[in-house]
Design a protein around this motif. Structure first.
Motif, PDB file in Angstrom:
ATOM      1  N   GLY A  61      54.430  43.940  35.650  1.00 22.79           N
ATOM      2  CA  GLY A  61      54.369  45.021  36.625  1.00 22.79           C
ATOM      3  C   GLY A  61      54.755  44.635  37.903  1.00 22.79           C
ATOM      4  O   GLY A  61      54.724  43.369  38.343  1.00 22.79           O
ATOM      5  N   LYS A  62      54.430  45.695  39.054  1.00 22.23           N
ATOM      6  CA  LYS A  62      54.750  45.333  40.331  1.00 22.23           C
ATOM      7  C   LYS A  62      53.405  45.406  41.330  1.00 22.23           C
ATOM      8  O   LYS A  62      53.289  45.588  42.487  1.00 22.23           O
ATOM      9  N   ILE A  63      52.382  45.563  40.551  1.00 24.99           N
ATOM     10  CA  ILE A  63      51.056  46.148  41.110  1.00 24.99           C
ATOM     11  C   ILE A  63      49.977  45.069  40.824  1.00 24.99           C
ATOM     12  O   ILE A  63      49.616  44.808  39.390  1.00 24.99           O
ATOM     13  N   TYR A  64      49.090  44.717  41.678  1.00 21.33           N
ATOM     14  CA  TYR A  64      47.743  43.773  41.152  1.00 21.33           C
ATOM     15  C   TYR A  64      46.679  44.786  41.795  1.00 21.33           C
ATOM     16  O   TYR A  64      46.756  45.547  42.814  1.00 21.33           O
ATOM     17  N   SER A  65      45.663  44.668  40.959  1.00 21.86           N
ATOM     18  CA  SER A  65      44.558  45.673  41.312  1.00 21.86           C
ATOM     19  C   SER A  65      43.240  44.655  41.186  1.00 21.86           C
ATOM     20  O   SER A  65      42.741  44.280  40.182  1.00 21.86           O
ATOM     21  N   VAL A  66      42.613  44.445  42.475  1.00 21.23           N
ATOM     22  CA  VAL A  66      41.339  43.529  42.450  1.00 21.23           C
ATOM     23  C   VAL A  66      40.574  43.914  43.801  1.00 21.23           C
ATOM     24  O   VAL A  66      41.038  44.350  44.689  1.00 21.23           O
ATOM     25  N   ASN A  67      39.228  43.662  43.722  1.00 25.63           N
ATOM     26  CA  ASN A  67      38.564  43.932  45.145  1.00 25.63           C
ATOM     27  C   ASN A  67      38.464  42.713  45.700  1.00 25.63           C
ATOM     28  O   ASN A  67      37.920  41.599  45.792  1.00 25.63           O
ATOM     29  N   GLU A  68      39.448  42.802  46.813  1.00 19.73           N
ATOM     30  CA  GLU A  68      39.620  41.579  47.770  1.00 19.73           C
ATOM     31  C   GLU A  68      38.504  41.304  48.420  1.00 19.73           C
ATOM     32  O   GLU A  68      38.277  40.197  49.116  1.00 19.73           O
ATOM     33  N   GLY A  69      37.550  41.991  48.723  1.00 23.68           N
ATOM     34  CA  GLY A  69      36.244  41.932  49.432  1.00 23.68           C
ATOM     35  C   GLY A  69      35.524  40.719  48.943  1.00 23.68           C
ATOM     36  O   GLY A  69      34.596  40.269  49.536  1.00 23.68           O
ATOM     37  N   ASN A  70      35.629  40.524  47.604  1.00 20.20           N
ATOM     38  CA  ASN A  70      35.017  39.387  46.874  1.00 20.20           C
ATOM     39  C   ASN A  70      35.930  37.966  47.064  1.00 20.20           C
ATOM     40  O   ASN A  70      35.170  37.001  46.622  1.00 20.20           O
ATOM     41  N   ALA A  71      37.144  37.929  47.973  1.00 20.03           N
ATOM     42  CA  ALA A  71      37.965  36.847  47.869  1.00 20.03           C
ATOM     43  C   ALA A  71      37.190  35.463  47.993  1.00 20.03           C
ATOM     44  O   ALA A  71      37.591  34.578  47.584  1.00 20.03           O
ATOM     45  N   LYS A  72      36.112  35.398  49.120  1.00 19.77           N
ATOM     46  CA  LYS A  72      35.488  34.258  49.674  1.00 19.77           C
ATOM     47  C   LYS A  72      35.022  33.651  48.347  1.00 19.77           C
ATOM     48  O   LYS A  72      34.598  32.308  48.379  1.00 19.77           O
ATOM     49  N   ASN A  73      34.526  34.456  47.422  1.00 18.56           N
ATOM     50  CA  ASN A  73      33.772  33.972  46.372  1.00 18.56           C
ATOM     51  C   ASN A  73      34.524  33.472  44.977  1.00 18.56           C
ATOM     52  O   ASN A  73      34.010  33.014  43.867  1.00 18.56           O
ATOM     53  N   TRP A  74      35.905  33.609  44.755  1.00 16.16           N
ATOM     54  CA  TRP A  74      36.675  33.573  43.900  1.00 16.16           C
ATOM     55  C   TRP A  74      36.845  32.077  43.574  1.00 16.16           C
ATOM     56  O   TRP A  74      36.575  31.296  44.243  1.00 16.16           O
ATOM     57  N   ASP A  75      37.146  32.022  42.030  1.00 15.31           N
ATOM     58  CA  ASP A  75      37.357  30.608  41.708  1.00 15.31           C
ATOM     59  C   ASP A  75      38.921  30.350  42.102  1.00 15.31           C
ATOM     60  O   ASP A  75      39.792  30.984  42.325  1.00 15.31           O
ATOM     61  N   GLY A  76      39.388  28.841  41.705  1.00 11.91           N
ATOM     62  CA  GLY A  76      40.548  28.633  41.988  1.00 11.91           C
ATOM     63  C   GLY A  76      41.739  29.149  41.401  1.00 11.91           C
ATOM     64  O   GLY A  76      42.596  29.856  42.258  1.00 11.91           O
ATOM     65  N   PRO A  77      41.661  29.430  40.283  1.00 16.76           N
ATOM     66  CA  PRO A  77      43.001  30.239  39.435  1.00 16.76           C
ATOM     67  C   PRO A  77      43.036  31.687  40.021  1.00 16.76           C
ATOM     68  O   PRO A  77      44.026  32.221  40.266  1.00 16.76           O
TER      69      PRO A  77
ATOM     70  N   SER B 160      52.604  45.257  44.848  1.00 16.59           N
ATOM     71  CA  SER B 160      51.606  45.922  45.779  1.00 16.59           C
ATOM     72  C   SER B 160      49.967  45.836  45.314  1.00 16.59           C
ATOM     73  O   SER B 160      49.917  45.764  44.228  1.00 16.59           O
ATOM     74  N   LEU B 161      49.201  45.896  46.369  1.00 19.59           N
ATOM     75  CA  LEU B 161      47.732  46.270  45.979  1.00 19.59           C
ATOM     76  C   LEU B 161      47.383  47.362  45.714  1.00 19.59           C
ATOM     77  O   LEU B 161      47.517  48.238  46.758  1.00 19.59           O
ATOM     78  N   ARG B 162      46.754  47.864  44.584  1.00 20.00           N
ATOM     79  CA  ARG B 162      45.965  48.876  44.473  1.00 20.00           C
ATOM     80  C   ARG B 162      44.746  49.114  43.904  1.00 20.00           C
ATOM     81  O   ARG B 162      44.849  48.357  42.809  1.00 20.00           O
ATOM     82  N   TYR B 163      43.779  49.223  44.514  1.00 24.21           N
ATOM     83  CA  TYR B 163      42.300  49.267  43.924  1.00 24.21           C
ATOM     84  C   TYR B 163      41.466  50.517  44.570  1.00 24.21           C
ATOM     85  O   TYR B 163      41.338  50.618  45.643  1.00 24.21           O
ATOM     86  N   ILE B 164      41.072  51.199  43.357  1.00 24.28           N
ATOM     87  CA  ILE B 164      40.248  52.487  43.296  1.00 24.28           C
ATOM     88  C   ILE B 164      38.773  52.297  43.445  1.00 24.28           C
ATOM     89  O   ILE B 164      38.129  52.768  44.250  1.00 24.28           O
ATOM     90  N   GLY B 165      38.462  51.147  42.654  1.00 25.53           N
ATOM     91  CA  GLY B 165      37.093  50.733  42.466  1.00 25.53           C
ATOM     92  C   GLY B 165      36.465  51.708  41.335  1.00 25.53           C
ATOM     93  O   GLY B 165      35.152  51.653  41.391  1.00 25.53           O
ATOM     94  N   SER B 166      37.042  52.390  40.703  1.00 24.63           N
ATOM     95  CA  SER B 166      36.638  53.008  39.704  1.00 24.63           C
ATOM     96  C   SER B 166      37.653  52.423  38.347  1.00 24.63           C
ATOM     97  O   SER B 166      38.748  52.882  38.391  1.00 24.63           O
ATOM     98  N   MET B 167      36.921  51.708  37.421  1.00 23.50           N
ATOM     99  CA  MET B 167      37.442  51.211  36.333  1.00 23.50           C
ATOM    100  C   MET B 167      38.487  52.212  35.583  1.00 23.50           C
ATOM    101  O   MET B 167      39.748  51.691  35.523  1.00 23.50           O
ATOM    102  N   VAL B 168      38.025  53.181  35.210  1.00 21.70           N
ATOM    103  CA  VAL B 168      38.970  54.156  34.580  1.00 21.70           C
ATOM    104  C   VAL B 168      40.117  54.446  35.259  1.00 21.70           C
ATOM    105  O   VAL B 168      41.322  54.413  34.684  1.00 21.70           O
TER     106      VAL B 168
END
Length: 341
Positions: free
Chosen positions: A209-225, A244-252
């Motif tokens: 796919g061409k989209i990734y979906s993640v809460n970038e607000g947590n980036a400073k706490n992520w692990d290496g991978p 492209s980044l798409r993140y709604i914050g509603s898992m469904v």
């Protein structure tokens, strides 16, 4: 699309007809599973109606407030939980229910017991209700070995043992996505008929796919991978286009888009939530089951998500799910990290 023609179609495949057709393939079936699913569908219709009226009915008020009649108002997620518990118990086909809203599992009284266990999140993303963002119900169904003497271990099974899983998304339309272990199908509620109609037969997630979906607000706490993967999505070194980044914050809603358009949904563990944030039984397992049935993958950072064996009903886990090739990339990054150690 011939909308005028559609308006006069009489051969609509309703969810009831679809499930009955599936049942006819199993001559030994007594219809218990079909009855259980029809009660889940009824619960979804009820919640959809309540969500649509939430602002008018003040269902978005905090639980515990009282209205002018002196009646206690129920917050929408509390109401949804009650609706599903009652619908599932009254089906006479369940023996243990695990809900995100209840600390303990519900054991159905012996006279109403059946051979199935249902795990569910009655209203996922409920913090988004007030701003009109899509929310949904997630559910998974297990068969219980000893329905006359059920114990908690009967629901603490790996996700690969699920018989069926699905979600109902309450958004611009009400969509129910379901898998009974032979592919994934999507149904949309036709309000004029009060019926879910098959609109997305045999959903297959694109291989990449061409989209990734993640809460970038947590980036400073992520692990290496995770950090490396997201960096790769933004700044690919192989000359390909950025994702492209798409993140709604509603898992469904995020998983629904991923399922239809491809890409990857990530909710990794981080320093703030070292065991991840999403719950294994009624969020990670049903969504992973649907992804695999649609040709995708689901990975926890250590193993295939559906191989996890939970030890507590509200256990949490990291999750990476989506298109097959995209999940392969994150798996490779975790494998490389492991080798270093």
């Amino acid at each position: 699309m011939d909308h005028a023609g559609d308006a006069h179609r009489t051969d609509l495949m309703t969810i009831t007809r679809f499930v009955l057709n599936e049942q006819s393939r199993h001559p030994e079936s007594r219809g218990d599973f079909t009855i259980l699913l029809s009660h889940i569908v009824l619960g979804c219709k009820f919640v959809c109606s309540a969500v649509n009226k939430a602002g008018l009915a003040k269902l978005i008020g905090l639980a515990g407030e009282t209205n002018v009649q002196g009646e206690e108002q129920k917050k929408l997620d509390v109401l949804s939980n009650e609706v599903f518990i009652k619908a599932l118990v009254s089906s006479g086909r369940t023996c243990i229910l695990v809900s995100e809203e209840d600390e303990e599992a519900t054991f159905v009284e012996p006279s109403k017991r059946g051979k199935y266990s249902v795990v569910f999140d009655p209203l996922d993303g409920s913090s988004n209700i007030d701003c009109g963002v899509s929310i949904g119900t997630i559910f998974g169904i297990y068969m219980i070995k000893h329905s006359n003497d059920p114990t908690l271990t009967d629901v603490l099974q790996p996700g690969k043992n699920m018989l069926a899983a699905g979600y109902c998304m309450y958004g611009s339309s009400c969509t129910l996505v379901l898998s009974t272990g032979t592919g994934v199908n999507g149904f949309t509620l036709d309000p004029s008929l009060g019926e879910f109609i098959l609109t997305h037969p045999d959903i297959k997630i694109p291989k990449k796919g061409k989209i990734y979906s993640v809460n970038e607000g947590n980036a400073k706490n992520w692990d290496g991978p995770t950090a490396k993967y997201v960096e790769k999505c933004k700044f690919p070194k192989d000359g390909s286009s950025s994702k492209s980044l798409r993140y709604i914050g509603s898992m469904v809603a995020d998983v629904h888009r991923t399922l239809l358009y491809g890409g990857i949904f990530l909710y990794p563990a981080d320093k703030k939530s070292p065991t991840g944030k999403l719950r294994v039984l009624y969020e990670v397992f049903p969504m992973s089951f649907l992804m695999e049935q649609a040709g995708g993958q689901a990975f926890t950072g250590k193993q295939r998500a559906l191989d996890l064996i939970p030890t507590k009903i509200h256990e949490r886990s990291p999750i990476f799910l989506g298109s097959y090739d995209d999940v392969e990339e994150i798996k490779a990054l975790y494998a490389a990290e492991e080798k270093k150690e």
